[in-house]
Design an enzyme around this catalytic site. Structure first.
Site, PDB file in Angstrom:
ATOM      1  CB  SER A 117      -9.415   0.227  -0.206  1.00 29.55           C
ATOM      2  OG  SER A 117      -8.884   0.451  -1.464  1.00 29.55           O
TER       3      SER A 117
ATOM      4  CG  ASP B 183      -2.302   0.590   0.928  1.00 33.10           C
ATOM      5  OD1 ASP B 183      -2.343   1.818   0.709  1.00 33.10           O
ATOM      6  OD2 ASP B 183      -3.306  -0.134   0.917  1.00 33.10           O
TER       7      ASP B 183
ATOM      8  CG  HIS C 116      -5.438   3.693   0.761  1.00 34.16           C
ATOM      9  ND1 HIS C 116      -5.111   2.375   0.560  1.00 34.16           N
ATOM     10  CD2 HIS C 116      -6.697   3.836   0.288  1.00 34.16           C
ATOM     11  CE1 HIS C 116      -6.129   1.745  -0.015  1.00 34.16           C
ATOM     12  NE2 HIS C 116      -7.110   2.612  -0.195  1.00 34.16           N
TER      13      HIS C 116
END
Length: 493
Positions: free
Chosen positions: A424, A189, A231
């Site tokens: 996600s 990520d 994220h």
């Protein structure tokens, strides 16, 4: 039911701009249209990035490919002899044809990895004849996080707000195991915040690595810590936030996580970054990876297109090799409310170009890594247990479903907590459950883990959703939930 079988361009023989044996290689059916070509410009003088796939994963063939790169005036950025993949940079417009001609029949395919110049430049330590410049970068559409969120900082325990953990029976699973410190989840990520109180003790720094330096692995916190996106930090909190009386608790707080940074500062995950991430996961013995992204710049990489098939094949090889080392992979199904089992058109790619191409696609076109063999494809559901309006779907394409709407987890700002929505956020729930499963059953192979995960998921009949096609299938397997909603307790009991 075992994992689905997806045919990819594993045996494609693509040289220059021609395709040999395309019918057997593409995975498209005979009655489907050919996907729309998307020409990628690599003009003389622009530093462009390529993947080269040798015909076999043979050190001799890899050396021939490396020598061919040098002979054409290019540079080898990174070689992965385990899978027969070479990452190269060149400023030659006809590099693909030239390097194939000089490789003594060692190369299966050559293809670009992006539609723009190499913005990060050629890595330090690689002697490029054009110097360390950044190339001639065309304006690109900056890709935002797959899911956006609202920040909400707090220092109070928030476990009671984690409805998602209740839904998939995490508290019950924790009566059996909270995860083993011998189990590591690679979070591919944007990086994990190394200072967050819920994560600081959870990161295996020795296994963490950055892959955004043109696809070359780089160690050290500067390489794998987040820079422009939280994220990965949000994803990591769901997987393994520590049980410490602060904030939230992850699904596998007893396991460890490795930060594998594959998202660059502009938000792109190019094929060479993903290849590096999967290879490092296998090399460093990670047990599970989470992949909450699709590989840029194509939302769907088409196996019947010679400019897209090589990168698809390179990522496929990396996934297959790391799986053979014992790593099991979970991935987000995607947020386009798209039916992955019925591909017809796509208007979002390449997303690093000034203007994406409105194109026809077919079943040879794959959302990677989620549609590759050996990867658990995860759709998203909301608090009511219904498919999230944004979630991709598809009968035979979705393996399991997990919570992904308004998920509370860790964020970088003020070392706080916030909610995000997206597949996600669904995928890390499955990665966390896989970590618990591996902790409870350390001898299980990736295939066994996937088979058991699907078999133990909670059968869920079709529901309605506010967007997308009608759900099809049975309660045992359908286009929204796959084999059902993941169940952490069933996975470990």
């Amino acid at each position: 039911m075992g994992p689905r079988t997806v045919r990819l361009a594993a045996t494609a023989a693509i040289l220059g701009l021609g395709v040999i044996g395309a019918q057997s290689a593409t995975g498209a059916t005979q009655d489907e249209p050919t996907s729309t070509p998307v020409p990628i410009s690599t003009p003389d003088g622009q530093v462009s990035s390529y993947v080269i796939n040798t015909k076999t994963a043979n050190p001799g063939q890899v050396r021939k490919a490396e020598q061919a790169v040098t002979a054409t005036g290019g540079v080898v950025v990174q070689s992965w002899p385990q899978i027969g993949v070479v990452v190269a940079h060149s400023t030659m417009a006809d590099f693909r044809t030239a390097v194939a001609a000089k490789a003594n029949n060692a190369i299966e395919s050559v293809g670009p990895t992006r539609s723009v110049a190499v913005s990060e430049g050629t890595p330090d330590g690689v002697q490029a004849p054009w110097g360390p410049g950044k190339g001639q970068l065309r304006p690109a559409t900056k890709k935002r996080d797959i899911s956006e969120g609202t920040a909400a900082t707090t220092t109070d325990p928030r476990e009671g707000d984690q409805w998602d953990m209740q839904m998939i029976n995490v508290p019950q699973a924790h009566t059996i195991t909270t995860g083993s410190p011998d189990v590591t989840v690679g979070v591919l990520d944007s990086g994990i915040d190394p200072d967050h109180p819920d994560l600081v003790n959870q990161i295996d720094r020795a296994k963490s690595v950055g892959c955004t330096d043109a696809g070359r692995p780089v160690t050290g916190q500067d390489a794998w810590a987040p820079t422009t996106s939280d994220h990965g930090t949000h994803v990591a909190g769901t997987i393994g936030a520590e049980r410490n009386g602060v904030g939230i608790v992850g699904i596998a707080p007893g396991a460890k996580m490795a930060s594998v940074k594959v998202v660059n500062d502009d938000g792109f995950i190019y094929p060479e970054y993903a290849v590096c991430g999967f290879m490092e996961a296998g090399l460093k013995g990670m047990d599970v990876t989470n992949n909450s992204y699709y590989v840029d710049p194509f939302e769907f990489w088409c196996g019947d297109q010679p400019e897209q098939a090589p990168a698809l094949e390179a990522v496929r090889r990396a996934v297959e090799w790391s799986t053979a080392q014992g790593t099991v992979h979970a991935a987000a199904a995607g947020n386009s409310a798209y039916d992955l089992s019925d591909k017809t058109t796509n208007a979002s790619s390449p997303n690093d170009a000034e203007v994406p191409t409105d194109r026809v696609i077919n079943s040879s076109c794959k959302d990677i890594p989620t549609e590759l063999d050996g990867v658990v494809t995860v759709s998203s559901i909301d608090r009511a247990g219904k498919l999230s309006s944004f979630s991709n779907r598809g009968l035979g394409s979705i393996d399991v479903a997990a919570p992904g709407s308004s998920i509370l987890s860790t964020i970088v700002r003020d070392n706080g907590y916030g909610t995000k929505s997206g597949t996600s956020m669904a995928s890390p729930h499955v990665a966390g459950v896989l970590a618990l499963m591996k902790s409870a059953h350390p001898t299980w192979s990736p295939d066994r883990m996937i088979s058991e995960l699907r078999a133990q998921a909670t059968d869920t009949p079709c529901s309605t959703t506010t967007r997308g096609a009608e759900c099809v299938g049975t309660p045992q397997e359908n286009s929204y939930y796959g084999d059902g909603i993941v169940d952490a307790y069933a996975a470990v009991r």
